[in-house]
Design a protein around this motif. Sequence first.
Motif, PDB file in Angstrom:
ATOM      1  N   LYS A 211       0.850  -1.187   0.000  1.00  0.00           N
ATOM      2  CA  LYS A 211       0.000   0.000   0.000  1.00  0.00           C
ATOM      3  C   LYS A 211       0.886   1.237   0.000  1.00  0.00           C
ATOM      4  O   LYS A 211       0.598   2.229  -0.661  1.00  0.00           O
ATOM      5  CB  LYS A 211      -0.825  -0.014   1.298  1.00  0.00           C
ATOM      6  CG  LYS A 211      -2.302  -0.117   1.077  1.00  0.00           C
ATOM      7  CD  LYS A 211      -3.002  -0.089   2.415  1.00  0.00           C
ATOM      8  CE  LYS A 211      -4.255   0.716   2.289  1.00  0.00           C
ATOM      9  NZ  LYS A 211      -5.432   0.035   2.794  1.00  0.00           N
TER      10      LYS A 211
ATOM     11  N   GLY B  85       1.167   3.325  -3.379  1.00  0.00           N
ATOM     12  CA  GLY B  85       0.198   4.398  -3.134  1.00  0.00           C
ATOM     13  C   GLY B  85       0.503   5.683  -3.881  1.00  0.00           C
ATOM     14  O   GLY B  85       1.558   5.846  -4.505  1.00  0.00           O
ATOM     15  N   ARG B  86      -0.458   6.588  -3.778  1.00  0.00           N
ATOM     16  CA  ARG B  86      -0.371   7.863  -4.478  1.00  0.00           C
ATOM     17  C   ARG B  86       0.869   8.649  -4.065  1.00  0.00           C
ATOM     18  O   ARG B  86       1.500   9.321  -4.874  1.00  0.00           O
ATOM     19  CB  ARG B  86      -1.632   8.661  -4.146  1.00  0.00           C
ATOM     20  CG  ARG B  86      -1.949   9.700  -5.147  1.00  0.00           C
ATOM     21  CD  ARG B  86      -3.311  10.323  -4.858  1.00  0.00           C
ATOM     22  NE  ARG B  86      -3.583  11.324  -5.859  1.00  0.00           N
ATOM     23  CZ  ARG B  86      -4.022  11.035  -7.070  1.00  0.00           C
ATOM     24  NH1 ARG B  86      -4.264   9.791  -7.404  1.00  0.00           N
ATOM     25  NH2 ARG B  86      -4.235  11.990  -7.948  1.00  0.00           N
TER      26      ARG B  86
ATOM     27  N   GLY C 235      -2.580   5.159 -11.877  1.00  0.00           N
ATOM     28  CA  GLY C 235      -3.612   4.841 -10.896  1.00  0.00           C
ATOM     29  C   GLY C 235      -3.972   3.374 -10.853  1.00  0.00           C
ATOM     30  O   GLY C 235      -4.507   2.885  -9.873  1.00  0.00           O
TER      31      GLY C 235
ATOM     32  N   LEU D  13      -2.364   0.707  -7.523  1.00  0.00           N
ATOM     33  CA  LEU D  13      -2.901   0.337  -6.224  1.00  0.00           C
ATOM     34  C   LEU D  13      -4.413   0.158  -6.362  1.00  0.00           C
ATOM     35  O   LEU D  13      -5.033   0.794  -7.195  1.00  0.00           O
ATOM     36  CB  LEU D  13      -2.577   1.408  -5.185  1.00  0.00           C
ATOM     37  CG  LEU D  13      -2.973   1.086  -3.743  1.00  0.00           C
ATOM     38  CD1 LEU D  13      -2.376  -0.219  -3.280  1.00  0.00           C
ATOM     39  CD2 LEU D  13      -2.526   2.202  -2.816  1.00  0.00           C
ATOM     40  N   TYR D  14      -4.994  -0.673  -5.516  1.00  0.00           N
ATOM     41  CA  TYR D  14      -6.419  -0.976  -5.541  1.00  0.00           C
ATOM     42  C   TYR D  14      -6.839  -1.522  -6.896  1.00  0.00           C
ATOM     43  O   TYR D  14      -7.728  -0.994  -7.556  1.00  0.00           O
ATOM     44  CB  TYR D  14      -7.246   0.263  -5.162  1.00  0.00           C
ATOM     45  CG  TYR D  14      -6.864   0.814  -3.829  1.00  0.00           C
ATOM     46  CD1 TYR D  14      -6.743  -0.034  -2.738  1.00  0.00           C
ATOM     47  CD2 TYR D  14      -6.581   2.156  -3.650  1.00  0.00           C
ATOM     48  CE1 TYR D  14      -6.360   0.434  -1.511  1.00  0.00           C
ATOM     49  CE2 TYR D  14      -6.202   2.649  -2.410  1.00  0.00           C
ATOM     50  CZ  TYR D  14      -6.095   1.780  -1.353  1.00  0.00           C
ATOM     51  OH  TYR D  14      -5.709   2.246  -0.133  1.00  0.00           O
TER      52      TYR D  14
ATOM     53  N   LEU E 134      -7.066  -5.525   1.452  1.00  0.00           N
ATOM     54  CA  LEU E 134      -6.185  -4.373   1.638  1.00  0.00           C
ATOM     55  C   LEU E 134      -5.867  -3.666   0.331  1.00  0.00           C
ATOM     56  O   LEU E 134      -5.818  -2.455   0.263  1.00  0.00           O
ATOM     57  CB  LEU E 134      -4.857  -4.817   2.268  1.00  0.00           C
ATOM     58  CG  LEU E 134      -4.817  -5.043   3.762  1.00  0.00           C
ATOM     59  CD1 LEU E 134      -3.420  -5.502   4.161  1.00  0.00           C
ATOM     60  CD2 LEU E 134      -5.160  -3.762   4.506  1.00  0.00           C
ATOM     61  N   LEU E 135      -5.615  -4.452  -0.726  1.00  0.00           N
ATOM     62  CA  LEU E 135      -5.068  -3.874  -1.950  1.00  0.00           C
ATOM     63  C   LEU E 135      -6.018  -3.929  -3.133  1.00  0.00           C
ATOM     64  O   LEU E 135      -5.733  -3.359  -4.172  1.00  0.00           O
ATOM     65  CB  LEU E 135      -3.769  -4.595  -2.328  1.00  0.00           C
ATOM     66  CG  LEU E 135      -2.655  -4.596  -1.270  1.00  0.00           C
ATOM     67  CD1 LEU E 135      -1.554  -5.540  -1.685  1.00  0.00           C
ATOM     68  CD2 LEU E 135      -2.094  -3.206  -1.087  1.00  0.00           C
ATOM     69  N   GLY E 136      -7.136  -4.647  -2.968  1.00  0.00           N
ATOM     70  CA  GLY E 136      -8.053  -4.802  -4.094  1.00  0.00           C
ATOM     71  C   GLY E 136      -8.832  -3.524  -4.367  1.00  0.00           C
ATOM     72  O   GLY E 136      -9.035  -2.709  -3.477  1.00  0.00           O
TER      73      GLY E 136
ATOM     74  N   SER F  25     -12.362  -1.689  -6.444  1.00  0.00           N
ATOM     75  CA  SER F  25     -13.792  -1.836  -6.232  1.00  0.00           C
ATOM     76  C   SER F  25     -14.350  -3.115  -6.842  1.00  0.00           C
ATOM     77  O   SER F  25     -15.408  -3.563  -6.463  1.00  0.00           O
ATOM     78  CB  SER F  25     -14.520  -0.626  -6.796  1.00  0.00           C
ATOM     79  OG  SER F  25     -14.087  -0.379  -8.112  1.00  0.00           O
TER      80      SER F  25
END
Lengths: 350, 295
Positions: free
Chosen positions: B133, B137-138, B157, B160-161, B240-242, B244
């Motif tokens: 993360k 991350g950003r 973008g 992450l996620y 944690l990292l997934g 939507s």
Amino acid sequence: MNQLPRAPRRVLAASLLALTFSATTVSAQELNILTWEGYAEDAWIDQFEEEYGVAVNPTYVGSNDEYMAALAAGDTRYDAVVIVSSLAQPAIKAGFVEPLDLSLIPNFENISPEFRKLEFLKDGDTQYGAPNFWDIQPVTYLADEVAECSFDVLFDEKYRGRIAMWDDVSTIGDVASYMGFENIWDLSDDELEQVKQKMIEQKPLIRRYWSTGGEIIELMTSGEVVATNSWSYVTEALKTEGVNAEQCAPERPTAWVDSLFIVKGTKNLELAHTFIDFMLRPEVAAKVYDVSGFSFTVRSAEELLPEGTLDGTNLSEGPAFVENLSFWGEIPRRGRYLEIWNEVKAATVE
Amino acid sequence: MTEASGAQRTRRFARPSLTTLVCGLAALVYVAVFIAYPYAHVGVFSFWEKDLYSIRPAFILDNYARIVERPLYLHVIGNSLRIAAFVTLISAVLGYTLAMFLERYAGRWKTLLFFLLIVPLWTSFLLRAYVWKIILGRNGLISGILGQFGIQPDDIGFMLYSEVSIVIALVYIFVPFVAIPVFAALEKIPPSYREASADLGARPFQTFLDVVFPLTVPSLLAGSTIVFCLSFGDFITPALLGGSDNIMIANIIIGQFGAAFDWPFGSALAIVVLATVMLVVTTAAWIGNRVAEGR
């Protein structure tokens, strides 16, 4: 055992001794509460611990379903629990909570009448929950990134990939209310399908469905997310961290009220009552407000806050506003709502 | 077979040594307590029914019917299989390469590098996932470095996620599970095998293909199987990292035992997942063995 060299044996004996020792010094006077971030801060918990010479162990939950699952699984570690309006009746009916002995809670009288009469906290005439905080579910946003705030922001293409939503069934209610549905907690299959489609349409804008306050605070502090449906606590915590965050009420807000309940079969029945009484003191309610931004039910706390603090907030609205709010109700088809929520999450849209 | 050895055999059968007895009993107790009993419980629960916040003994197939009827569940199981397959493939290639490097080319750094491979296993799984993360991350390390070259966080973008971040983190966590057994297998191959192969005129690559690789297939398979099972059933990393839409089957199962309080349905899902994993692993092992024998 015989083959252990001498030194480790001594270490083992010493640590066993230490274990027994620490087990006996921890007294029975411990209060375990199942609660939310923002309700159990040192600012007032320390005061309670000092005044009564006890230790308070808060366990934080990330969603309303979490404490119900703990209670349903018969987790007996907890003495007191915060339960939201929609789950109060299921918890009472399922026998998860003790009736309150109001003679042990003199401060119950501090609660404004419109909250004392809430039917879902009672079974007949017996009071089970002590309502202490309530709020509408606001939209929290970064003021530098989002110019005008409303629930529409969460569906605005401009913020593609920078929107978040709370990972909780109540978000289905928020969206249903935004879409104009009235019976948001008892939608038909057809209506649920419409809400689901709306949320799937929104997905390309979504960065993350967040589950704990800490998580969304981090996402907004790092600028990963610019707006979310949220809690006032999140806005307050962001402001405290120096983030230029603001919140606004959706056009058709959903609202909740949290109440303190005593877990069935607790060994600390009296102490749990004392704790509830303590939480209903005006000065404690004012402190919680200061940290969390949640509206209190103890109206007299208002006098302890600097003049003008409550201007423009829910609390400036007066009792009629509260009487007209429909607090989160029981969701009869909870499993179906959760399934819809999972279907939204599992849907892939490009 | 000589008479003596035959007699010895009979005796061994007739009077098993104390060690054999103790070990056998221990294994039996282990299997019963930690495998048979819990799984039997899950199996029984999967036929029960739920009523708001309580569960009732019953014998209904509704839970299994729901898995088949609503497209959600098979879709998510498919997703999880895909992610697990990806992670397994990448971990197998990376892990094998790493093990080869360690064994053949690391020289005096071998011990140190092997140690470094093991060190992350001492920290918590949660921490190893969480650290990504921060990296992805950003305001993270990678976005910082790319920022130096004028690449904006919005352009990356996807990192992450997303499914990418889940796969990266899982590969990072699971590579040692392949590298360590393969490294052990490689170390056990006597140098004389390679020399013999070279003496017979094989080029190094041919030696690897015909001599070295087949000897490491069992370790590679064992490592990959563990990676597959663990990543298929993981819920922390996607949570944690997934992003939507990166929900994995374990996230849904844990939701049934928590948020939904539908233990019977969660159990039915668990049984389906168990059967799926067993099927995949058995098939993979069978194919793997055929490949190894075929060489």
